[in-house]
Design a protein around this motif. Sequence first.
Motif, PDB file in Angstrom:
ATOM      1  N   ASN A  44       0.856  -1.198   0.000  1.00  0.00           N
ATOM      2  CA  ASN A  44       0.000   0.000   0.000  1.00  0.00           C
ATOM      3  C   ASN A  44       0.886   1.241   0.000  1.00  0.00           C
ATOM      4  OD1 ASN A  44      -2.321  -1.528   0.220  1.00  0.00           O
ATOM      5  ND2 ASN A  44      -2.228  -1.537   2.458  1.00  0.00           N
ATOM      6  N   GLY A  45       0.503   2.222  -0.798  1.00  0.00           N
ATOM      7  CA  GLY A  45       1.248   3.484  -0.827  1.00  0.00           C
ATOM      8  C   GLY A  45       2.499   3.445  -1.686  1.00  0.00           C
ATOM      9  N   ALA A  46       2.749   2.330  -2.373  1.00  0.00           N
ATOM     10  CA  ALA A  46       3.985   2.198  -3.155  1.00  0.00           C
ATOM     11  C   ALA A  46       3.959   3.029  -4.442  1.00  0.00           C
ATOM     12  CB  ALA A  46       4.222   0.730  -3.504  1.00  0.00           C
ATOM     13  N   GLY A  47       2.737   3.398  -4.882  1.00  0.00           N
ATOM     14  CA  GLY A  47       2.629   4.205  -6.102  1.00  0.00           C
ATOM     15  C   GLY A  47       1.975   3.483  -7.268  1.00  0.00           C
ATOM     16  N   LYS A  48       1.240   2.411  -6.989  1.00  0.00           N
ATOM     17  CA  LYS A  48       0.627   1.622  -8.064  1.00  0.00           C
ATOM     18  C   LYS A  48      -0.467   2.415  -8.778  1.00  0.00           C
ATOM     19  CE  LYS A  48      -0.543  -1.616  -5.123  1.00  0.00           C
ATOM     20  NZ  LYS A  48      -0.051  -0.975  -3.887  1.00  0.00           N
ATOM     21  N   THR A  49      -1.379   3.013  -7.986  1.00  0.00           N
ATOM     22  CA  THR A  49      -2.448   3.813  -8.595  1.00  0.00           C
ATOM     23  C   THR A  49      -1.846   5.002  -9.335  1.00  0.00           C
ATOM     24  OG1 THR A  49      -4.008   3.139  -6.880  1.00  0.00           O
ATOM     25  CG2 THR A  49      -4.533   5.162  -8.064  1.00  0.00           C
ATOM     26  N   THR A  50      -0.856   5.617  -8.730  1.00  0.00           N
ATOM     27  CA  THR A  50      -0.196   6.766  -9.363  1.00  0.00           C
ATOM     28  C   THR A  50       0.430   6.353 -10.699  1.00  0.00           C
ATOM     29  OG1 THR A  50       0.299   7.535  -7.126  1.00  0.00           O
ATOM     30  CG2 THR A  50       1.464   8.623  -8.919  1.00  0.00           C
ATOM     31  N   LEU A  51       0.984   5.143 -10.740  1.00  0.00           N
ATOM     32  CA  LEU A  51       1.578   4.657 -11.990  1.00  0.00           C
ATOM     33  C   LEU A  51       0.512   4.536 -13.077  1.00  0.00           C
ATOM     34  CD1 LEU A  51       4.117   3.478 -13.441  1.00  0.00           C
ATOM     35  CD2 LEU A  51       3.335   1.226 -12.709  1.00  0.00           C
TER      36      LEU A  51
HETATM   37  N1  ADP Z   1      -4.280  12.841  -4.347  1.00  0.00           N
HETATM   38  C1  ADP Z   1      -3.100  12.707  -3.710  1.00  0.00           C
HETATM   39  N2  ADP Z   1      -2.436  13.794  -3.255  1.00  0.00           N
HETATM   40  C2  ADP Z   1      -1.241  13.674  -2.637  1.00  0.00           C
HETATM   41  N3  ADP Z   1      -0.611  12.497  -2.423  1.00  0.00           N
HETATM   42  C3  ADP Z   1      -1.228  11.392  -2.839  1.00  0.00           C
HETATM   43  C4  ADP Z   1      -2.502  11.426  -3.506  1.00  0.00           C
HETATM   44  N4  ADP Z   1      -2.856  10.159  -3.824  1.00  0.00           N
HETATM   45  C5  ADP Z   1      -1.861   9.367  -3.370  1.00  0.00           C
HETATM   46  N5  ADP Z   1      -0.893  10.110  -2.777  1.00  0.00           N
HETATM   47  C6  ADP Z   1       0.342   9.580  -2.173  1.00  0.00           C
HETATM   48  O1  ADP Z   1       1.093   8.932  -3.167  1.00  0.00           O
HETATM   49  C7  ADP Z   1       1.694   7.754  -2.654  1.00  0.00           C
HETATM   50  C8  ADP Z   1       1.349   6.591  -3.542  1.00  0.00           C
HETATM   51  O2  ADP Z   1      -0.063   6.417  -3.531  1.00  0.00           O
HETATM   52  P1  ADP Z   1      -0.806   5.361  -4.452  1.00  0.00           P
HETATM   53  O3  ADP Z   1      -0.303   5.493  -5.847  1.00  0.00           O
HETATM   54  O4  ADP Z   1      -2.261   5.562  -4.233  1.00  0.00           O
HETATM   55  O5  ADP Z   1      -0.297   3.994  -3.819  1.00  0.00           O
HETATM   56  P2  ADP Z   1      -0.844   2.512  -4.030  1.00  0.00           P
HETATM   57  O6  ADP Z   1      -1.851   2.537  -5.117  1.00  0.00           O
HETATM   58  O7  ADP Z   1       0.376   1.703  -4.363  1.00  0.00           O
HETATM   59  O8  ADP Z   1      -1.419   2.088  -2.726  1.00  0.00           O
HETATM   60  C9  ADP Z   1       1.213   7.606  -1.216  1.00  0.00           C
HETATM   61  O9  ADP Z   1       2.237   8.072  -0.369  1.00  0.00           O
HETATM   62  C10 ADP Z   1       0.022   8.515  -1.138  1.00  0.00           C
HETATM   63  O10 ADP Z   1      -0.093   9.073   0.131  1.00  0.00           O
END
Ligand code: ADP
Length: 246
Positions: A44-51
């Motif tokens: 969790n929080g690794a950046g998967k959704t962000t990727l």
């Molecule tokens: N809208 C946002 N604004 C700021 N930081 C964010 C936002 N969404 C996610 N993050 C941060 O980006 C990092 C990666 O999040 P995310 O890609 O959601 O991780 P995962 O999908 O792997 O759980 C986390 O540290 C999270 O707190």
Amino acid sequence: MNGNGTLIHLDNIYTAYEGAAFPVIRGITLSIRAGEYAIVGGPNGAGKTTLLESMNGMLRLTHGSATVCGLDVRRQGCEVRKRVGYVVQSFFFDPLTPFTTEQVVMMGRYGLLGCLRRPGEADYAAVDRAIRLLGLEDLRDRPIGTLSGGQQQKALIAQNLAKEPEILLLDEPFSNLDLCTRDFVSGVLKDLAKKGIAVVMVSHAFDGLPDGEIRIIVMRDGTLSLDETCRPDEVESRVRKASTVQ
Ligand SMILES: Nc1ncnc2c1ncn2[C@@H]1O[C@H](COP(=O)(O)OP(=O)(O)O)[C@@H](O)[C@H]1O
Ligand SMILES: [Mg+2]
């Protein structure tokens, strides 16, 4: 798509959220080809959704370049999103949402339709195919908010398939699904990859994978900790190993 079938090419990308001091994902380089079935893993929080959201131009790249379906994601994000399906991780439909399942699936065609054209025969046919593929025939006239979480999840997958995308990004699509529905949806995704769609899925469920080679991409603390292909029965142990701090 370019000559060797590459649909997604990320070249040393960094992505930051609005107002954040530091990028969340850093220095990611990878390519994904048509027909690949890729699992994105990591804690969790690794950046998967962000990727995923960097791939379809929803988030701003602060560095590097991304080419998706032959388009520059930075400059042509809207065009990219017409060709890339994205099934989000979290969704919520109010029970009073005034749309039927069929109307929600039709929303997948809106980007292709533009704001002036009304849905035509091809749009209704694409919606019908997607509804049948996901087995939603009996629910098509039901208000979306009255469906179960798993049924809504399937409707969102159908919505993205109605788009007839070249790439399908899915963020933890199995989280709302019972085991039987999971198997069914995995089967649908496998068939899509066989037809040449690139399926890129954040998932922690490693059963029901396709028989051939699986691409595994593991994120850890915003960077790529593993990117390789392996047999379906090796996926879980490799993802697990690459997800933990050594
Ligand atoms: N809208 C946002 N604004 C700021 N930081 C964010 C936002 N969404 C996610 N993050 C941060 O980006 C990092 C990666 O999040 P995310 O890609 O959601 O991780 P995962 O999908 O792997 O759980 C986390 O540290 C999270 O707190
Ligand atoms: Mg996530």
